[in-house]
Design a protein around this motif. Sequence first.
Motif, PDB file in Angstrom:
ATOM      1  N   SER A  16       0.827  -1.212   0.000  1.00  0.00           N
ATOM      2  CA  SER A  16       0.000   0.000   0.000  1.00  0.00           C
ATOM      3  C   SER A  16       0.860   1.260   0.000  1.00  0.00           C
ATOM      4  CB  SER A  16      -0.920   0.016   1.221  1.00  0.00           C
ATOM      5  OG  SER A  16      -1.806  -1.063   1.149  1.00  0.00           O
ATOM      6  N   ASN A  17       2.040   1.186   0.600  1.00  0.00           N
ATOM      7  CA  ASN A  17       2.958   2.316   0.644  1.00  0.00           C
ATOM      8  C   ASN A  17       4.227   1.897  -0.087  1.00  0.00           C
ATOM      9  OD1 ASN A  17       4.653   4.398   1.189  1.00  0.00           O
ATOM     10  ND2 ASN A  17       4.656   4.142   3.402  1.00  0.00           N
ATOM     11  N   GLU A  18       4.364   2.320  -1.318  1.00  0.00           N
ATOM     12  CA  GLU A  18       5.516   1.927  -2.142  1.00  0.00           C
ATOM     13  C   GLU A  18       6.622   2.979  -2.147  1.00  0.00           C
ATOM     14  OE1 GLU A  18       6.425  -0.823  -3.359  1.00  0.00           O
ATOM     15  OE2 GLU A  18       4.652  -2.018  -3.687  1.00  0.00           O
ATOM     16  N   ASN A  19       6.845   3.599  -1.016  1.00  0.00           N
ATOM     17  CA  ASN A  19       7.938   4.546  -0.788  1.00  0.00           C
ATOM     18  C   ASN A  19       7.661   5.918  -1.371  1.00  0.00           C
ATOM     19  OD1 ASN A  19       9.456   2.604   0.597  1.00  0.00           O
ATOM     20  ND2 ASN A  19      10.244   1.805  -1.321  1.00  0.00           N
ATOM     21  N   GLU A  20       8.418   6.871  -0.909  1.00  0.00           N
ATOM     22  CA  GLU A  20       8.312   8.256  -1.326  1.00  0.00           C
ATOM     23  C   GLU A  20       9.711   8.708  -1.693  1.00  0.00           C
ATOM     24  OE1 GLU A  20       6.286  11.287  -2.361  1.00  0.00           O
ATOM     25  OE2 GLU A  20       5.104   9.650  -1.576  1.00  0.00           O
ATOM     26  N   PRO A  21      10.022   9.121  -2.910  1.00  0.00           N
ATOM     27  CA  PRO A  21       9.071   9.205  -4.021  1.00  0.00           C
ATOM     28  C   PRO A  21       8.644   7.807  -4.485  1.00  0.00           C
ATOM     29  CG  PRO A  21      11.278   9.621  -4.835  1.00  0.00           C
ATOM     30  CD  PRO A  21      11.374   9.476  -3.328  1.00  0.00           C
ATOM     31  N   LEU A  22       7.507   7.772  -5.162  1.00  0.00           N
ATOM     32  CA  LEU A  22       6.941   6.515  -5.625  1.00  0.00           C
ATOM     33  C   LEU A  22       7.900   5.803  -6.571  1.00  0.00           C
ATOM     34  CD1 LEU A  22       4.381   4.762  -5.519  1.00  0.00           C
ATOM     35  CD2 LEU A  22       3.585   5.988  -7.550  1.00  0.00           C
ATOM     36  N   GLU A  23       8.113   4.525  -6.318  1.00  0.00           N
ATOM     37  CA  GLU A  23       8.973   3.718  -7.176  1.00  0.00           C
ATOM     38  C   GLU A  23       8.286   3.461  -8.513  1.00  0.00           C
ATOM     39  OE1 GLU A  23      10.886   0.236  -5.510  1.00  0.00           O
ATOM     40  OE2 GLU A  23      10.249   0.896  -3.533  1.00  0.00           O
ATOM     41  N   PRO A  24       9.047   3.040  -9.521  1.00  0.00           N
ATOM     42  CA  PRO A  24       8.438   2.641 -10.790  1.00  0.00           C
ATOM     43  C   PRO A  24       7.505   1.445 -10.588  1.00  0.00           C
ATOM     44  CG  PRO A  24      10.786   2.990 -11.069  1.00  0.00           C
ATOM     45  CD  PRO A  24      10.515   3.035  -9.591  1.00  0.00           C
ATOM     46  N   VAL A  25       6.623   1.219 -11.558  1.00  0.00           N
ATOM     47  CA  VAL A  25       5.640   0.135 -11.483  1.00  0.00           C
ATOM     48  C   VAL A  25       6.350  -1.198 -11.269  1.00  0.00           C
ATOM     49  CG1 VAL A  25       3.820  -1.091 -12.723  1.00  0.00           C
ATOM     50  CG2 VAL A  25       4.078   1.375 -13.029  1.00  0.00           C
ATOM     51  N   HIS A  26       5.904  -1.927 -10.250  1.00  0.00           N
ATOM     52  CA  HIS A  26       6.466  -3.248  -9.962  1.00  0.00           C
ATOM     53  C   HIS A  26       5.474  -4.044  -9.133  1.00  0.00           C
ATOM     54  CE1 HIS A  26       7.554  -0.935  -6.370  1.00  0.00           C
ATOM     55  NE2 HIS A  26       7.500  -2.097  -5.719  1.00  0.00           N
ATOM     56  N   VAL A  27       5.703  -5.332  -9.085  1.00  0.00           N
ATOM     57  CA  VAL A  27       4.909  -6.222  -8.242  1.00  0.00           C
ATOM     58  C   VAL A  27       5.847  -7.028  -7.356  1.00  0.00           C
ATOM     59  CG1 VAL A  27       2.963  -6.427  -9.840  1.00  0.00           C
ATOM     60  CG2 VAL A  27       4.836  -8.072  -9.982  1.00  0.00           C
ATOM     61  N   HIS A  28       5.269  -7.534  -6.285  1.00  0.00           N
ATOM     62  CA  HIS A  28       5.973  -8.441  -5.391  1.00  0.00           C
ATOM     63  C   HIS A  28       5.337  -9.815  -5.543  1.00  0.00           C
ATOM     64  CE1 HIS A  28       7.950  -5.072  -3.352  1.00  0.00           C
ATOM     65  NE2 HIS A  28       6.794  -4.450  -3.519  1.00  0.00           N
ATOM     66  N   ILE A  29       6.147 -10.848  -5.384  1.00  0.00           N
ATOM     67  CA  ILE A  29       5.683 -12.229  -5.487  1.00  0.00           C
ATOM     68  C   ILE A  29       6.125 -12.952  -4.221  1.00  0.00           C
ATOM     69  CG2 ILE A  29       5.770 -14.369  -6.824  1.00  0.00           C
ATOM     70  CD1 ILE A  29       7.012 -12.629  -9.124  1.00  0.00           C
ATOM     71  N   ALA A  30       5.171 -13.607  -3.573  1.00  0.00           N
ATOM     72  CA  ALA A  30       5.502 -14.376  -2.372  1.00  0.00           C
ATOM     73  C   ALA A  30       4.628 -15.611  -2.326  1.00  0.00           C
ATOM     74  CB  ALA A  30       5.297 -13.539  -1.119  1.00  0.00           C
ATOM     75  N   GLU A  31       5.141 -16.634  -1.703  1.00  0.00           N
ATOM     76  CA  GLU A  31       4.368 -17.857  -1.550  1.00  0.00           C
ATOM     77  C   GLU A  31       3.533 -17.759  -0.277  1.00  0.00           C
ATOM     78  OE1 GLU A  31       4.851 -22.578  -2.344  1.00  0.00           O
ATOM     79  OE2 GLU A  31       6.619 -21.492  -1.624  1.00  0.00           O
ATOM     80  N   GLY A  32       2.232 -17.972  -0.433  1.00  0.00           N
ATOM     81  CA  GLY A  32       1.342 -17.993   0.725  1.00  0.00           C
ATOM     82  C   GLY A  32       0.810 -16.640   1.139  1.00  0.00           C
ATOM     83  N   ARG A  33       1.693 -15.768   1.591  1.00  0.00           N
ATOM     84  CA  ARG A  33       1.265 -14.448   2.060  1.00  0.00           C
ATOM     85  C   ARG A  33       2.374 -13.429   1.820  1.00  0.00           C
ATOM     86  NH1 ARG A  33       2.972 -13.534   7.635  1.00  0.00           N
ATOM     87  NH2 ARG A  33       4.069 -15.369   8.354  1.00  0.00           N
ATOM     88  N   ALA A  34       2.020 -12.158   1.899  1.00  0.00           N
ATOM     89  CA  ALA A  34       2.980 -11.079   1.677  1.00  0.00           C
ATOM     90  C   ALA A  34       4.151 -11.207   2.635  1.00  0.00           C
ATOM     91  CB  ALA A  34       2.296  -9.735   1.862  1.00  0.00           C
ATOM     92  N   SER A  35       5.327 -10.843   2.142  1.00  0.00           N
ATOM     93  CA  SER A  35       6.554 -10.980   2.927  1.00  0.00           C
ATOM     94  C   SER A  35       7.496  -9.824   2.622  1.00  0.00           C
ATOM     95  CB  SER A  35       7.237 -12.298   2.554  1.00  0.00           C
ATOM     96  OG  SER A  35       8.552 -12.335   3.036  1.00  0.00           O
ATOM     97  N   ALA A  36       8.223  -9.391   3.623  1.00  0.00           N
ATOM     98  CA  ALA A  36       9.226  -8.346   3.428  1.00  0.00           C
ATOM     99  C   ALA A  36      10.355  -8.827   2.516  1.00  0.00           C
ATOM    100  CB  ALA A  36       9.788  -7.906   4.774  1.00  0.00           C
ATOM    101  N   ASN A  37      10.545 -10.137   2.423  1.00  0.00           N
ATOM    102  CA  ASN A  37      11.597 -10.705   1.570  1.00  0.00           C
ATOM    103  C   ASN A  37      11.029 -11.281   0.281  1.00  0.00           C
ATOM    104  OD1 ASN A  37      13.748 -10.136   3.308  1.00  0.00           O
ATOM    105  ND2 ASN A  37      13.239 -11.899   4.558  1.00  0.00           N
ATOM    106  N   ALA A  38      10.022 -10.637  -0.266  1.00  0.00           N
ATOM    107  CA  ALA A  38       9.388 -11.132  -1.485  1.00  0.00           C
ATOM    108  C   ALA A  38      10.254 -10.846  -2.710  1.00  0.00           C
ATOM    109  CB  ALA A  38       8.028 -10.467  -1.670  1.00  0.00           C
ATOM    110  N   THR A  39      10.013 -11.615  -3.735  1.00  0.00           N
ATOM    111  CA  THR A  39      10.640 -11.381  -5.032  1.00  0.00           C
ATOM    112  C   THR A  39       9.999 -10.136  -5.635  1.00  0.00           C
ATOM    113  OG1 THR A  39      11.173 -13.696  -5.338  1.00  0.00           O
ATOM    114  CG2 THR A  39      10.893 -12.392  -7.344  1.00  0.00           C
ATOM    115  N   LYS A  40      10.795  -9.336  -6.357  1.00  0.00           N
ATOM    116  CA  LYS A  40      10.308  -8.074  -6.934  1.00  0.00           C
ATOM    117  C   LYS A  40      10.544  -8.090  -8.440  1.00  0.00           C
ATOM    118  CE  LYS A  40      10.749  -3.174  -5.848  1.00  0.00           C
ATOM    119  NZ  LYS A  40      11.555  -2.247  -5.035  1.00  0.00           N
ATOM    120  N   VAL A  41       9.505  -7.689  -9.193  1.00  0.00           N
ATOM    121  CA  VAL A  41       9.575  -7.661 -10.657  1.00  0.00           C
ATOM    122  C   VAL A  41       9.108  -6.291 -11.132  1.00  0.00           C
ATOM    123  CG1 VAL A  41       8.622  -8.656 -12.775  1.00  0.00           C
ATOM    124  CG2 VAL A  41       9.171 -10.144 -10.848  1.00  0.00           C
ATOM    125  N   TRP A  42       9.961  -5.611 -11.918  1.00  0.00           N
ATOM    126  CA  TRP A  42       9.611  -4.321 -12.524  1.00  0.00           C
ATOM    127  C   TRP A  42       8.806  -4.565 -13.794  1.00  0.00           C
ATOM    128  CZ3 TRP A  42      10.924  -0.518  -9.412  1.00  0.00           C
ATOM    129  CH2 TRP A  42      12.078  -0.582  -8.646  1.00  0.00           C
TER     130      TRP A  42
END
Length: 92
Positions: A16-42
């Motif tokens: 919900s908060n993708e940093n300030e200034p806003l980062e470029p469009v990307h998604v996170h991928i995690a197994e099961g549930r959201a994780s701070a150590n998720a894979t990131k794809v631009w």
Amino acid sequence: MLQLFRIGSYIIYFWSNENEPLEPVHVHIAEGRASANATKVWLTSTGRALLCNNHSKISQPTLRAIIKVIEANSAYIIDKWYEQFGEIRYFC
């Protein structure tokens, strides 16, 4: 966290908060549930998906399959990004 969709046991999401200034469009991928150590794809302006990191250590065959699904849904992801954050920037 905004879950976009699920691929098997993996979730594709934005924070919900993708940093300030806003980062470029990307998604996170995690197994099961959201994780701070998720894979990131631009996402690029052409809808391609570029691996930023694989912190969640998804196997290469699985990651390739997930990236194909992300690319196939890039327009949806970009629309959702704009709805969530009100602006679009691309990694490249």
